[in-house]
Design an enzyme around this catalytic site. Sequence first.
Site, PDB file in Angstrom:
ATOM      1  CG  PHE A 509      -0.106  -0.242   2.510  1.00 57.11           C
ATOM      2  CD1 PHE A 509      -0.065  -1.514   3.047  1.00 57.11           C
ATOM      3  CD2 PHE A 509       0.605   0.763   3.129  1.00 57.11           C
ATOM      4  CE1 PHE A 509       0.669  -1.764   4.194  1.00 57.11           C
ATOM      5  CE2 PHE A 509       1.338   0.516   4.268  1.00 57.11           C
ATOM      6  CZ  PHE A 509       1.372  -0.755   4.807  1.00 57.11           C
ATOM      7  CG  ASP A 622      -5.402  -9.147   2.332  1.00 52.32           C
ATOM      8  OD1 ASP A 622      -4.948 -10.291   2.120  1.00 52.32           O
ATOM      9  OD2 ASP A 622      -4.722  -8.117   2.219  1.00 52.32           O
TER      10      ASP A 622
END
Length: 839
Positions: A509, A622
């Site tokens: 990310f 996730d």
Amino acid sequence: MEKFHGHEIFVQLLRLLLLLLLSLQCLSSDYTPPSKYFINCGSSSTISDTTRTFVGDVSSDSFTLSPKPEAVEDSSPSPATSQLYRTARLFRSPSSYEFEIDQFGIYLVRLHFFPFSSPTDLFTALFDVSVSGLPLLLHNFTVQNTSNLPLIKEFLLTINISKFIVKFEPSQESSFAFVNAIELFIAPDSFIPHSALLVTRKGGKNSSYKGLLSRVLQKIHRVNVGGREIEHDSDTLWRNWVPDDTFLFNRSTARNKSYDQPIQYQEGQSEYNYSDRNIAPDNVYSTAKEMNTNKGDQLQFFNISWGFNVTKNATHLLRVHFCDITSASLSVSPWINLYINSIFSRNIKIITLAVPFYLDFVVVSDNSGLLNISIGPHRDSPVNNSFLNGLEIMEIMEELGSVSMENESKKKTTPLLVGLVVGGLALVCIVTVVLSLRSKCRKEKPAEASHWLPVTVDGGLSSHSRVYEATIHGSPVPHLNLGLKIPFAEIQSATKNFSGKLLVGKGGFGKVYQGTLRNGMKVAVKRSQPGHGQGLPEFQTEILVLSKIRHRHLVSLIGYCDERNEMILVYEFMQKGTLRNHLYDSDLPCLSWKQRLEICIGAARGLHYLHTGSEGGIIHRDIKSTNILLDDDFVAKVADFGLSRSGLPNQTHVSTAVKGTFGYLDPEYFRTQQLTDKSDVYSFGVVLLEVLCARPVINPSLPREQMNLAEWVMVWQKKGLLEQVIDPLLVGKVNLNSLRKFGESAEKCLKEDGTDRPTMGDVVWDLEYAFQLQQTAMQREPLEDSTNDAASTFPFPTIQRYPSYSLSTSDIHGPKRRDDSSERTESEVFSQLRIDNGR
């Protein structure tokens, strides 16, 4: 239990043992009574009772009172009057209390009013009370001259901002406001549900009222049925419960029932909501009203009915409390019909004795202003009886939402609001130009993949909202909580302009920094970077998900920033980092087996709430050890909701492109592209094995049969030799009964067919049982859980320790050996293996 076919006696013994274990502990929520805020208004004195300390508002530095209004004092106090009600704060102009909020969630707000003798006649007060960003809680409010004083007005609302304001404002120029005391404190997790069964004026049984957490609730009635008044010092949340006799239509139909044995609080999954002492105190569940039947007349069926005054044509949350203290055994336990306003009925079958539970309903009142509740035996009931223990009614104040950021700074919010309105036309023009310039690029790439322009320290470039940009480009994101927006300048200041010294993590990310906001709150700042996995849809999803859920075991979203092409999320700071860091590839101390179980239980609870406590349910998609974070007390919280999907009502699955992280991915989801909450269960099962063995889920450096953690461990589990693969650092420290139960839970999670996997509620139950087995030494029959406690003292065989490598992308420098070797291998190539943007 499959092993015990043909051994019914052992099945029954095990059931009794499980019930005994549950009865030996108080399975209440992990809630610590707060110490703030309790305010003694109009005084410099501190007043303490058995559980609370009310601080004078004259000199306290824990909150702000502005402007400083006058204080009044009782000129002739009665010796029977509490010290708390001998002073008051009087407001002749708009004034407010501002409180620092360091924990987000559902809060109780109580305002105490006691008009005493003073030069100003407090009974003539006429005023409004409001809180941050919401319409009025009290409008043209005055205290009637009655004997039922003090008058305490109680509200429940969601607070997700760092500064919270309670404002008092006279309704007329010649009037004034006053208050004697204020309580503002956080309630336990899941104290109020997100949704409840809706009962309309016509009845109805299939629709739900959703969005309770975004409403303000005002307490109307709180009743201890069949018992005496319960005062605040006997309730963990300092509530008062009144007797029910005055509400009965016919007192001859009912009699009081009491119980002198311990109430058996229980957790787990049921068609009803198991209660705890925070939901209602022992005194509620140890008393009840039951039918006043003539035992010689078994055909005498009738109802017990109560009537409660409520607001006409309004919506109310009704909570009814049950605990069977009337039956000697389940074979003679009643089946109860609950009636609401004679137009709705619910059949309740008692499944356990002396175990409290409750049911929630949202009821729409009619023009009568009366809400009727009745109970009676079901026609097929084994016994002619019915009972009720407690009842609460809270008015749902319509058009109110969770608290916004309006109070954070008027100098900031006013320009924001003005800019949104006045600058609308200009923005449309700008957007038109931007659309024409970027249309070609957007046809070639998704919006989130576009290259971002650099950001300068002094501001530079565009300050428009990236979220808003996506909305006008055709990807609307409704109901984004603008109250959570944090200016980019404040985030720069909190992170010292994203100083490398404050960098605490890296991953797909982008980067994570530790920061400190101006109010002193420590936060984790997740800043996405161009070309990394964090795209605009994930950014928006995380905001939408976390802005409407709050739970002890889910990481809280403090705010976000989408200015200047930035995508930044700000979370509560988790001091101990990720679960994975405490298992391998670090120098951190080894987690004990008890700590590991507690962490797994906490994460499972958070995931269970995600699946069941949110609107339509939410699938995380996730789950992995790097997305389970630990606070300073090693309390586990599930994090990273960028890939989450809402579970759609009345559908068994969501068809979607496969996303997740290799090694944790549900093979059924990978094969069918049909996502269900059981996909999270599979991933959590892999995490359980990761916790057990303290090694990566995929390790290409190991022999082929050991490369995949789940496949390798399940071979040993099916052999009944799970102790062969346990983390060597735990050798000799794990009760084998606990280990067996843990392994069985993981095995069920990893079933090939999703329908065969347990719910997360079942997983929580299994893990709590494994924890109890670890905590409690018990002599057991040889067939119980495959072994007896004596076996736990047997030495573990010597196990070769293979070097383990991290496959997490959170380590930008590649994997490291647990034995601190710096040797690099080809396994590092696999450390970046992901499935379609799995993070």
